[in-house]
Design a protein around this motif. Structure first.
Motif, PDB file in Angstrom:
ATOM      1  N   ALA A 284     -12.386  -4.216  -1.150  1.00  4.38           N
ATOM      2  CA  ALA A 284     -11.555  -4.839  -1.976  1.00  4.38           C
ATOM      3  C   ALA A 284     -11.731  -4.563  -3.334  1.00  4.38           C
ATOM      4  CB  ALA A 284     -11.497  -6.613  -1.972  1.00  4.38           C
ATOM      5  N   PRO A 285     -12.951  -4.361  -4.203  1.00  2.00           N
ATOM      6  CA  PRO A 285     -13.101  -4.070  -5.484  1.00  2.00           C
ATOM      7  C   PRO A 285     -12.417  -2.568  -5.555  1.00  2.00           C
ATOM      8  CG  PRO A 285     -15.032  -4.950  -4.453  1.00  2.00           C
ATOM      9  CD  PRO A 285     -14.006  -4.853  -3.484  1.00  2.00           C
ATOM     10  N   VAL A 286     -12.243  -1.780  -4.797  1.00  2.00           N
ATOM     11  CA  VAL A 286     -11.739  -0.399  -5.036  1.00  2.00           C
ATOM     12  C   VAL A 286     -10.242  -0.238  -4.767  1.00  2.00           C
ATOM     13  CG1 VAL A 286     -13.894   0.569  -5.153  1.00  2.00           C
ATOM     14  CG2 VAL A 286     -12.637   0.636  -2.750  1.00  2.00           C
ATOM     15  N   VAL A 287      -9.827  -1.256  -3.924  1.00  2.00           N
ATOM     16  CA  VAL A 287      -8.163  -1.204  -3.901  1.00  2.00           C
ATOM     17  C   VAL A 287      -7.513  -1.407  -5.072  1.00  2.00           C
ATOM     18  CG1 VAL A 287      -6.517  -2.380  -2.514  1.00  2.00           C
ATOM     19  CG2 VAL A 287      -8.588  -1.982  -1.390  1.00  2.00           C
ATOM     20  N   THR A 288      -6.466  -0.532  -5.031  1.00  2.00           N
ATOM     21  CA  THR A 288      -5.765  -0.652  -5.931  1.00  2.00           C
ATOM     22  C   THR A 288      -4.009  -0.631  -5.620  1.00  2.00           C
ATOM     23  OG1 THR A 288      -4.992   1.670  -6.295  1.00  2.00           O
ATOM     24  CG2 THR A 288      -7.167   0.850  -7.317  1.00  2.00           C
TER      25      THR A 288
ATOM     26  N   SER B 185      -0.999 -12.134   6.381  1.00  2.00           N
ATOM     27  CA  SER B 185      -1.583 -13.230   5.355  1.00  2.00           C
ATOM     28  C   SER B 185      -3.264 -13.140   5.054  1.00  2.00           C
ATOM     29  CB  SER B 185      -1.063 -14.506   5.546  1.00  2.00           C
ATOM     30  OG  SER B 185      -1.502 -14.942   7.109  1.00  2.00           O
ATOM     31  N   SER B 186      -3.792 -13.112   6.154  1.00  2.00           N
ATOM     32  CA  SER B 186      -5.180 -13.149   6.368  1.00  2.00           C
ATOM     33  C   SER B 186      -5.705 -11.769   5.538  1.00  2.00           C
ATOM     34  CB  SER B 186      -5.877 -13.075   7.704  1.00  2.00           C
ATOM     35  OG  SER B 186      -5.451 -14.154   8.270  1.00  2.00           O
ATOM     36  N   MET B 187      -5.136 -10.495   5.963  1.00  2.00           N
ATOM     37  CA  MET B 187      -5.368  -9.405   4.940  1.00  2.00           C
ATOM     38  C   MET B 187      -5.234  -9.561   3.652  1.00  2.00           C
ATOM     39  SD  MET B 187      -4.816  -6.372   7.594  1.00  2.00           S
ATOM     40  CE  MET B 187      -3.019  -6.967   8.245  1.00  2.00           C
ATOM     41  N   GLU B 188      -3.856  -9.930   3.106  1.00  2.00           N
ATOM     42  CA  GLU B 188      -3.734 -10.231   1.760  1.00  2.00           C
ATOM     43  C   GLU B 188      -4.575 -11.158   1.174  1.00  2.00           C
ATOM     44  OE1 GLU B 188       1.170  -9.388   2.255  1.00  2.00           O
ATOM     45  OE2 GLU B 188       0.484 -11.236   2.457  1.00  2.00           O
ATOM     46  N   GLU B 189      -4.971 -12.036   1.536  1.00  2.00           N
ATOM     47  CA  GLU B 189      -5.896 -13.018   1.192  1.00  2.00           C
ATOM     48  C   GLU B 189      -7.494 -12.479   0.838  1.00  2.00           C
ATOM     49  OE1 GLU B 189      -6.424 -16.418   3.552  1.00  2.00           O
ATOM     50  OE2 GLU B 189      -4.442 -17.144   3.479  1.00  2.00           O
ATOM     51  N   LEU B 190      -7.761 -11.360   1.522  1.00  2.00           N
ATOM     52  CA  LEU B 190      -9.136 -10.881   1.318  1.00  2.00           C
ATOM     53  C   LEU B 190      -8.895  -9.539   0.218  1.00  2.00           C
ATOM     54  CD1 LEU B 190     -10.016 -10.789   4.863  1.00  2.00           C
ATOM     55  CD2 LEU B 190     -11.448 -11.756   3.142  1.00  2.00           C
ATOM     56  N   LEU B 191      -7.606  -9.036   0.053  1.00  2.00           N
ATOM     57  CA  LEU B 191      -7.461  -8.045  -0.875  1.00  2.00           C
ATOM     58  C   LEU B 191      -6.884  -8.380  -2.287  1.00  2.00           C
ATOM     59  CD1 LEU B 191      -5.883  -5.606   1.850  1.00  2.00           C
ATOM     60  CD2 LEU B 191      -8.243  -5.332   0.816  1.00  2.00           C
ATOM     61  N   PRO B 192      -6.850  -7.471  -3.308  1.00  2.00           N
ATOM     62  CA  PRO B 192      -6.212  -7.923  -4.535  1.00  2.00           C
ATOM     63  C   PRO B 192      -4.861  -8.267  -4.440  1.00  2.00           C
ATOM     64  CG  PRO B 192      -7.551  -5.846  -4.763  1.00  2.00           C
ATOM     65  CD  PRO B 192      -7.499  -5.913  -3.251  1.00  2.00           C
ATOM     66  N   PRO B 193      -4.194  -9.088  -5.378  1.00  2.00           N
ATOM     67  CA  PRO B 193      -2.851  -9.605  -5.680  1.00  2.00           C
ATOM     68  C   PRO B 193      -2.077  -8.320  -5.413  1.00  2.00           C
ATOM     69  CG  PRO B 193      -4.080 -10.709  -7.096  1.00  2.00           C
ATOM     70  CD  PRO B 193      -5.127  -9.769  -6.587  1.00  2.00           C
ATOM     71  N   ASN B 194      -0.715  -8.379  -4.819  1.00  2.00           N
ATOM     72  CA  ASN B 194       0.126  -7.305  -4.756  1.00  2.00           C
ATOM     73  C   ASN B 194      -0.203  -6.009  -4.132  1.00  2.00           C
ATOM     74  OD1 ASN B 194       1.772  -8.852  -6.454  1.00  2.00           O
ATOM     75  ND2 ASN B 194       0.711  -8.198  -8.372  1.00  2.00           N
ATOM     76  N   THR B 195      -1.278  -6.104  -3.195  1.00  2.00           N
ATOM     77  CA  THR B 195      -1.667  -4.883  -2.347  1.00  2.00           C
ATOM     78  C   THR B 195      -0.540  -4.903  -1.207  1.00  2.00           C
ATOM     79  OG1 THR B 195      -4.123  -5.485  -2.820  1.00  2.00           O
ATOM     80  CG2 THR B 195      -3.390  -4.249  -0.782  1.00  2.00           C
ATOM     81  N   ARG B 196      -0.258  -3.567  -1.211  1.00  2.00           N
ATOM     82  CA  ARG B 196       0.790  -3.282  -0.042  1.00  2.00           C
ATOM     83  C   ARG B 196       0.040  -3.285   1.236  1.00  2.00           C
ATOM     84  NH1 ARG B 196       3.282   1.995  -2.433  1.00  2.00           N
ATOM     85  NH2 ARG B 196       1.302   2.160  -3.319  1.00  2.00           N
ATOM     86  N   VAL B 197       0.438  -3.891   2.024  1.00  2.00           N
ATOM     87  CA  VAL B 197      -0.325  -4.242   3.510  1.00  2.00           C
ATOM     88  C   VAL B 197       0.689  -4.223   4.595  1.00  2.00           C
ATOM     89  CG1 VAL B 197      -1.628  -5.750   5.119  1.00  2.00           C
ATOM     90  CG2 VAL B 197      -2.015  -5.595   2.453  1.00  2.00           C
TER      91      VAL B 197
ATOM     92  N   LEU C 155     -13.227  -6.514  10.744  1.00  2.00           N
ATOM     93  CA  LEU C 155     -11.955  -5.979   9.785  1.00  2.00           C
ATOM     94  C   LEU C 155     -12.166  -7.142   8.794  1.00  2.00           C
ATOM     95  CD1 LEU C 155      -9.915  -4.364   8.788  1.00  2.00           C
ATOM     96  CD2 LEU C 155      -8.071  -5.929  10.085  1.00  2.00           C
ATOM     97  N   PRO C 156     -12.178  -8.234   8.992  1.00  2.00           N
ATOM     98  CA  PRO C 156     -12.324  -8.966   7.534  1.00  2.00           C
ATOM     99  C   PRO C 156     -13.358  -8.881   6.740  1.00  2.00           C
ATOM    100  CG  PRO C 156     -11.726 -10.591   9.341  1.00  2.00           C
ATOM    101  CD  PRO C 156     -12.058  -9.221   9.791  1.00  2.00           C
ATOM    102  N   ALA C 157     -14.691  -8.678   7.138  1.00  2.00           N
ATOM    103  CA  ALA C 157     -15.923  -8.168   6.341  1.00  2.00           C
ATOM    104  C   ALA C 157     -15.679  -6.846   5.777  1.00  2.00           C
ATOM    105  CB  ALA C 157     -17.155  -8.096   7.163  1.00  2.00           C
ATOM    106  N   VAL C 158     -15.034  -5.889   6.522  1.00  2.00           N
ATOM    107  CA  VAL C 158     -14.698  -4.365   5.909  1.00  2.00           C
ATOM    108  C   VAL C 158     -13.841  -4.542   4.606  1.00  2.00           C
ATOM    109  CG1 VAL C 158     -13.802  -2.309   6.422  1.00  2.00           C
ATOM    110  CG2 VAL C 158     -15.297  -3.299   8.003  1.00  2.00           C
ATOM    111  N   LEU C 159     -12.707  -5.296   4.898  1.00  2.00           N
ATOM    112  CA  LEU C 159     -11.651  -5.731   3.783  1.00  2.00           C
ATOM    113  C   LEU C 159     -12.330  -6.283   2.645  1.00  2.00           C
ATOM    114  CD1 LEU C 159      -8.720  -6.869   5.831  1.00  2.00           C
ATOM    115  CD2 LEU C 159      -9.009  -4.538   4.644  1.00  2.00           C
ATOM    116  N   ALA C 160     -13.024  -7.148   2.740  1.00  2.00           N
ATOM    117  CA  ALA C 160     -13.881  -7.721   1.659  1.00  2.00           C
ATOM    118  C   ALA C 160     -14.845  -6.777   0.929  1.00  2.00           C
ATOM    119  CB  ALA C 160     -14.615  -8.944   2.213  1.00  2.00           C
TER     120      ALA C 160
END
Length: 274
Positions: free
Chosen positions: A89-93, A108-120, A81-86
Motif C-alpha cells: 500500500a505505501p508504494v501504490v499511487t 471493497s475489502s481491497m479498496e479499504e487496504l489501499l490508498p484512497p482513489n486506487t483503481r481496483v 492477499l490482505p497482508a500483501v496488499l497492506a
C-alpha cells in the motif's frame, strides 16, 4: 496523469503460480506485451523459474513490481492477499491499476487496504486460461474507469473470453465456470466410460469424448445457437439420441447439474463472507 490505453506498459505479477503463469503466457503469445516487459515476484524461486523460461523478469520484492509496473495483477492465495496488499500500500499511487484474481476477496475489502482513489479491478478466471481458452469475468471498483476496464479486458482476451459483470455475479461464475471445469471433466469421464462398457478401448473412448465436448462447444459459440436447438438438431424420431437422453433424464442428470452449480456458488459465497 494516468497512462492511457494506447501507451505501452509493463505488466507486473505479485504471485507466480499456475494462473499467473497462464495469464502471462497468454499475453506474451498474443503479442499484448513483450516478455521483457513482464515482472513477477514471489517469495521463492519455486515458480519464478517458469516466468524466467518465458523470458520475463523476476524478483523477490513485491515493492519492486509496484515501482516498475503501472498494471499489477495480484495472483496470490486468497488468505494471504490482505497482508500483501497492506504491505505494498505505501508504494501504490494513482498511476497504478490493481487487479486481483484471488477468489473471495471483495473489491471493497481491497479498496479499504489501499490508498484512497486506487483503481481496483477483480477478475475471476478458470483453469482453461492455461490453454488460452479461459472463461473469465471481471468487475471494477469505485475508482476504476471505462478505459481501465477496456484495457484489462483487451489484455485478458489473450487468455480466452473476458466479460465485465456486476460483482454479485463473480461467485456465480465460480460455481458455473471455475468449478464447472470439474463438472465437465466428470461428464467427459462418464461419457468415455459408457463407451468402454460397450467395448471401446479406454484411450480411444477418452479421446473421442474430449473431442465431442470441444466440437460441441465450438458449435455453440460459433453458430450462436441455444443448446436446446443444437440438441434438437441431433434428435431423430425413435433414434439413438432420444433413447440416451431419456436415460439421462431418468438419472436426474439435469437437476443434478443445476444442483452442482448451486452448491458450488453457495460455497463460494460462504468463503467470500469469511
Amino acid at each position: 496523469m494516468a497512462a492511457t490505453m494506447s501507451e505501452p506498459r509493463r505488466v507486473g505479477f505479485v504471485g507466480a503460480g499456475r494462473m499467473a503463469e497462464a495469464i502471462a503466457q497468454g499475453l506474451i503469445r498474443a503479442g499484448k506485451v513483450e516478455a521483457k516487459q513482464v515482472l513477477a515476484s514471489a517469495p521463492t524461486d519455486k515458480n519464478l523459474c517458469h516466468f524466467r523460461a518465458l523470458g520475463c523478469q523476476t524478483t523477490h520484492s513485491n515493492h519492486e513490481v509496484l515501482q516498475n509496473c503501472p498494471l499489477v495483477i495480484f495472483a496470490t492465495k486468497p488468505q494471504v492477499l490482505p497482508a500483501v496488499l497492506a504491505e505494498v500500500a505505501p508504494v501504490v499511487t494513482t498511476e497504478h491499476i490493481i487487479v486481483s484474481v484471488a477468489a473471495g476477496i471483495s473489491l471493497s475489502s481491497m479498496e479499504e487496504l489501499l490508498p484512497p482513489n486506487t483503481r481496483v479491478l477483480r477478475v475471476s478466471p478458470n483453469l482453461p486460461c492455461v490453454v488460452q481458452e479461459g472463461a473469465m469475468v471481471m468487475t471494477r471498483g469505485h475508482h476504476a474507469g471505462n478505459d481501465d476496464a477496456k484495457l484489462l479486458q483487451n489484455l485478458l482476451e489473450a487468455c480466452g473470453q473476458c466479460i465485465e459483470v456486476p460483482e454479485s455475479y463473480v461467485d456465480i461464475h465460480t460455481g458455473l465456470s471455475g468449478s464447472g471445469v470439474a463438472f465437465v471433466c466428470t461428464f467427459s469421464e462418464a461419457l468415455a466410460e459408457g463407451a468402454i462398457k460397450m467395448g471401446m478401448p479406454s484411450g480411444l473412448a477418452h479421446q473421442i469424448a474430449a473431442q465431442t465436448l470441444l466440437g460441441t462447444a465450438k458449435m455453440l459459440q460459433q453458430e450462436g445457437k441455444h443448446p436446446a436447438q443444437l440438441r434438437t438438431d441431433v434428435l431423430t424420431p425413435a433414434g439413438t439420441t432420444i433413447h440416451g437422453l431419456h436415460a439421462l433424464e431418468q438419472g436426474g442428470f439435469r437437476a443434478a447439474t443445476m444442483s452442482a452449480v448451486e452448491a458450488a456458488t453457495c460455497r463460494a459465497k460462504e468463503l467470500s463472507k469469511k
